[in-house]
Every structure is written in structure tokens, then in C-alpha cells.
Scaffold this motif. Structure first.
Motif, PDB file in Angstrom:
ATOM      1  N   PRO A 122     -56.552   1.791   6.756  1.00 53.09           N
ATOM      2  CA  PRO A 122     -56.094   1.532   8.038  1.00 53.09           C
ATOM      3  C   PRO A 122     -56.138   0.193   8.725  1.00 53.09           C
ATOM      4  O   PRO A 122     -55.757  -0.262   9.730  1.00 53.09           O
ATOM      5  CB  PRO A 122     -57.069   2.308   8.743  1.00 53.09           C
ATOM      6  N   THR A 123     -56.558  -0.748   7.612  1.00 55.79           N
ATOM      7  CA  THR A 123     -56.590  -2.265   8.069  1.00 55.79           C
ATOM      8  C   THR A 123     -56.067  -2.985   6.916  1.00 55.79           C
ATOM      9  O   THR A 123     -56.198  -2.631   5.630  1.00 55.79           O
ATOM     10  CB  THR A 123     -57.975  -2.613   8.417  1.00 55.79           C
ATOM     11  N   PRO A 124     -55.381  -4.161   7.107  1.00 51.62           N
ATOM     12  CA  PRO A 124     -54.777  -4.988   5.849  1.00 51.62           C
ATOM     13  C   PRO A 124     -55.710  -5.353   5.050  1.00 51.62           C
ATOM     14  O   PRO A 124     -56.932  -5.915   5.360  1.00 51.62           O
ATOM     15  CB  PRO A 124     -54.060  -6.092   6.528  1.00 51.62           C
ATOM     16  N   ALA A 160     -63.353  -5.597   6.313  1.00 53.50           N
ATOM     17  CA  ALA A 160     -62.526  -5.300   7.313  1.00 53.50           C
ATOM     18  C   ALA A 160     -62.725  -4.098   7.994  1.00 53.50           C
ATOM     19  O   ALA A 160     -62.455  -4.020   9.188  1.00 53.50           O
ATOM     20  CB  ALA A 160     -60.842  -5.243   6.590  1.00 53.50           C
ATOM     21  N   LEU A 161     -62.961  -2.855   7.373  1.00 54.06           N
ATOM     22  CA  LEU A 161     -63.332  -1.582   7.995  1.00 54.06           C
ATOM     23  C   LEU A 161     -64.461  -1.872   9.052  1.00 54.06           C
ATOM     24  O   LEU A 161     -64.014  -1.209   9.759  1.00 54.06           O
ATOM     25  CB  LEU A 161     -63.527  -0.508   6.904  1.00 54.06           C
ATOM     26  N   GLU A 164     -63.290  -3.762  12.192  1.00 51.10           N
ATOM     27  CA  GLU A 164     -62.416  -2.901  13.031  1.00 51.10           C
ATOM     28  C   GLU A 164     -63.007  -1.645  13.250  1.00 51.10           C
ATOM     29  O   GLU A 164     -62.371  -0.985  14.310  1.00 51.10           O
ATOM     30  CB  GLU A 164     -61.247  -2.740  12.676  1.00 51.10           C
ATOM     31  N   LYS A 166     -63.291   1.077  11.554  1.00 51.66           N
ATOM     32  CA  LYS A 166     -62.672   2.203  11.090  1.00 51.66           C
ATOM     33  C   LYS A 166     -62.959   2.561   9.637  1.00 51.66           C
ATOM     34  O   LYS A 166     -64.110   2.056   9.229  1.00 51.66           O
ATOM     35  CB  LYS A 166     -61.163   1.446  10.853  1.00 51.66           C
TER      36      LYS A 166
END
Length: 311
Positions: A122-124, A160-161, A164, A166
């Protein structure tokens, strides 16, 4: 060259059935026929039958001796470039075509699996694919980079997760475009008079050489990267919402580091698990149903049967 001829054309004696023929014909294992044929030819080779039982204990004694030697060597003593030159030379000269093909495929398959997780997260997430075209490409420190890629990807993805808030989760229409069959051909692998060494024997020999020519930290990290098989399978399972189909691994829990003495055998299991996971993704990309959950226990037994028991 018919890669399957030696299995499909051999006679079947009901009073003396060939276990390799049974494993090749059995379709519960998620492997392409060409890969399964190469794997079983390698496993049934004279090198594995007669040489591996002698090489394995010697390799493990070497690991112990080198660990003692590392106590007196400088902490950062390493020769990664030399290591990869030795590996490339020996693969070109001594390792069987089937073993070389499976080793080379592994770099491609690992890159595809990481790219699949990244594309459906869900994230780049940035990836650094490693797709060597020939054995000489390994001299660019590819084995070391392969291990670094795996840990860096897990760190990059989860940072990254977390940033954010996520998590990985089911994707309605997963992107499978990066999951393809490598263009590497078995016919293009070196096939000289000395190219006889099977995959497991080669890995057992390479493991202490890897330990000697890398820092102790690099070798420990490489050995423990094998514990992340289950981690990547769980990532894929979350994306595909089919956890029961993908957790079929033998390296067990990533939070329990194992002794480096068995790194060679675990590396063989790692290679087979990667082939299976990639095959499952290929099947799902083509619209096939994943392997039934009731087959998972049997797949685990097949992995042990094909790879052989660990003494």
C-alpha cells in the motif's frame, strides 16, 4: 534437448519403482516440469550420492576451524571480490549444468518475488533487482548483494508501512506483471568434462569459502537471511489472502537464529522454497487455482525427500 526425456521414457518396474520417477510424476509439488526435472537429475547424480556424504562433515569442520581463525584475524578482514571470482571460476569449471541453472535462476526469482511484494504494497517501495545473464556476472559481488537486498527490502518496506500507519493486506487484483519465467536456458550452462558437481555438494563446499573470505558479520547475516523465507511467504500470503497456501517452509521462525553449521543445507531448502513460491505466483498470474491446503503437509515431506535428511 528434451529436458524430461530421461524421466518420461524410463521403464517402470512395479517390483522396483524408481523414487525419482515418482517424484517427477507427482504434481502436488508446485514446480515447473523443467525445474523439477533438473532438480531431480541433480539430486540423483553420482556426485550427490557418493561425494556429498564426505564433503558435508568436512565442510562443517571447516566452518568450526574458520570460526576459530576469525578470532585472531582483523575484524574487517574480507576479500569479497576474490570470493566472487573464485565462485564464478568454480561454477564455470566444476559445477553441473543443472546446478548452475538453478543457482542462476535463484537470483531472478528472488528479484521477482520482492518486486511482487513491492508492487502490491500500500506504499511505494524501491527494489534493486539482480538478474545476471551469465555466470561471469556473479563476479560483481552478486551473492553478497543478494543477501543485502533481502534485508534492505524488509527494512525499507516496513519503515514505509510504519511511517504511514499501514499494513500489507489483500489486493483485489494483484499485479503479477513482474512474475515471469527467467530467460536463462539450461542448454547455455557450461558443460565441460569437469562440470559434474551437484548443487548440494557445491553449496557445502562454498559455505566455508564464503565464511573465510567475508567478515564474520557478513557471513552471519547471509546465514540468517535464510530465516526470512517465511517472512516473504507471509507478505505474499497477506496480499493474496491465501495464507494456508504459502507457508510451507522448513526454515521456520525468523526470530530464532540457527547455527551456521547447517547453512549449506538450509540454503538448498531456501532455493527450493523460492522456486515453489515463484511457481505458485506464476500459476495464480495465469488464473490457475493455488494448491489445495490439504497438500501443504505433503509438500513439506517432498522438500525433505528431495533435499535429503540432515545428519
Amino acid at each position: 534437448m528434451d529436458k524430461h526425456k530421461d524421466f518420461l521414457d524410463q521403464p517402470w518396474d512395479e517390483r522396483d519403482p524408481d523414487p525419482w520417477l515418482a517424484l517427477y510424476l507427482d504434481q502436488s509439488t508446485p514446480l515447473p516440469d523443467a525445474v523439477k526435472a533438473a532438480w531431480l537429475r541433480d539430486c540423483s547424480s553420482s556426485s550427490r550420492q557418493y561425494l556429498l556424504p564426505f564433503l558435508r562433515p568436512l565442510a562443517r569442520l571447516s566452518i568450526i576451524a574458520i570460526q576459530i581463525l576469525k578470532v585472531v584475524l582483523p575484524k574487517r578482514w574480507a576479500h569479497s571480490r576474490l570470493l566472487h571470482k573464485v565462485l564464478a571460476f568454480s561454477m564455470n569449471t566444476f559445477v553441473s549444468p543443472e546446478a548452475n541453472w538453478l543457482i542462476m535462476r535463484h537470483f531472478h526469482l528472488g528479484s521477482h518475488i520482492l518486486a511482487f511484494v513491492a508492487a502490491n504494497a500500500p506504499t511505494p517501495v524501491k527494489t534493486a533487482p539482480i538478474e545476471p545473464a551469465c555466470i561471469d556476472d556473479i563476479q560483481d559481488e552478486l551473492f553478497l548483494k543478494h543477501d543485502l537486498n533481502l534485508f534492505n527490502f524488509v527494512i525499507r518496506l516496513n519503515q514505509a508501512l510504519r511511517a504511514e500507519g499501514k499494513e500489507l493486506g489483500p489486493v483485489a487484483e494483484p499485479d503479477f506483471t513482474m512474475v515471469t519465467e527467467p530467460t536463462l536456458r539450461l542448454e547455455d550452462m557450461p558443460c565441460g568434462p569437469l562440470n559434474k558437481l551437484d548443487l548440494q555438494s557445491a553449496i557445502e563446499v562454498y559455505t566455508p569459502v564464503y565464511q573465510l573470505l567475508l567478515t564474520d558479520h557478513d557471513f552471519w547475516r547471509a546465514s540468517n537471511s535464510l530465516q526470512l523465507d517465511e517472512t516473504l511467504a507471509i507478505y505474499c500470503a497477506k496480499i493474496l489472502a491465501t495464507p494456508e497456501h504459502l507457508v510451507m517452509l522448513n526454515n521456520k521462525h525468523p526470530l530464532v537464529p540457527l547455527s551456521t553449521l547447517r547453512a549449506g543445507h538450509r540454503l538448498v531448502l531456501h532455493g527450493l522454497s523460492t522456486e515453489m513460491l515463484h511457481c505458485l505466483l506464476m500459476r495464480m498470474a495465469s488464473g490457475e487455482q493455488p494448491v489445495p491446503a490439504r497438500e501443504i503437509a505433503r509438500m513439506q515431506r517432498v522438500v525433505e525427500t528431495v533435499s535429503g535428511p540432515v545428519p
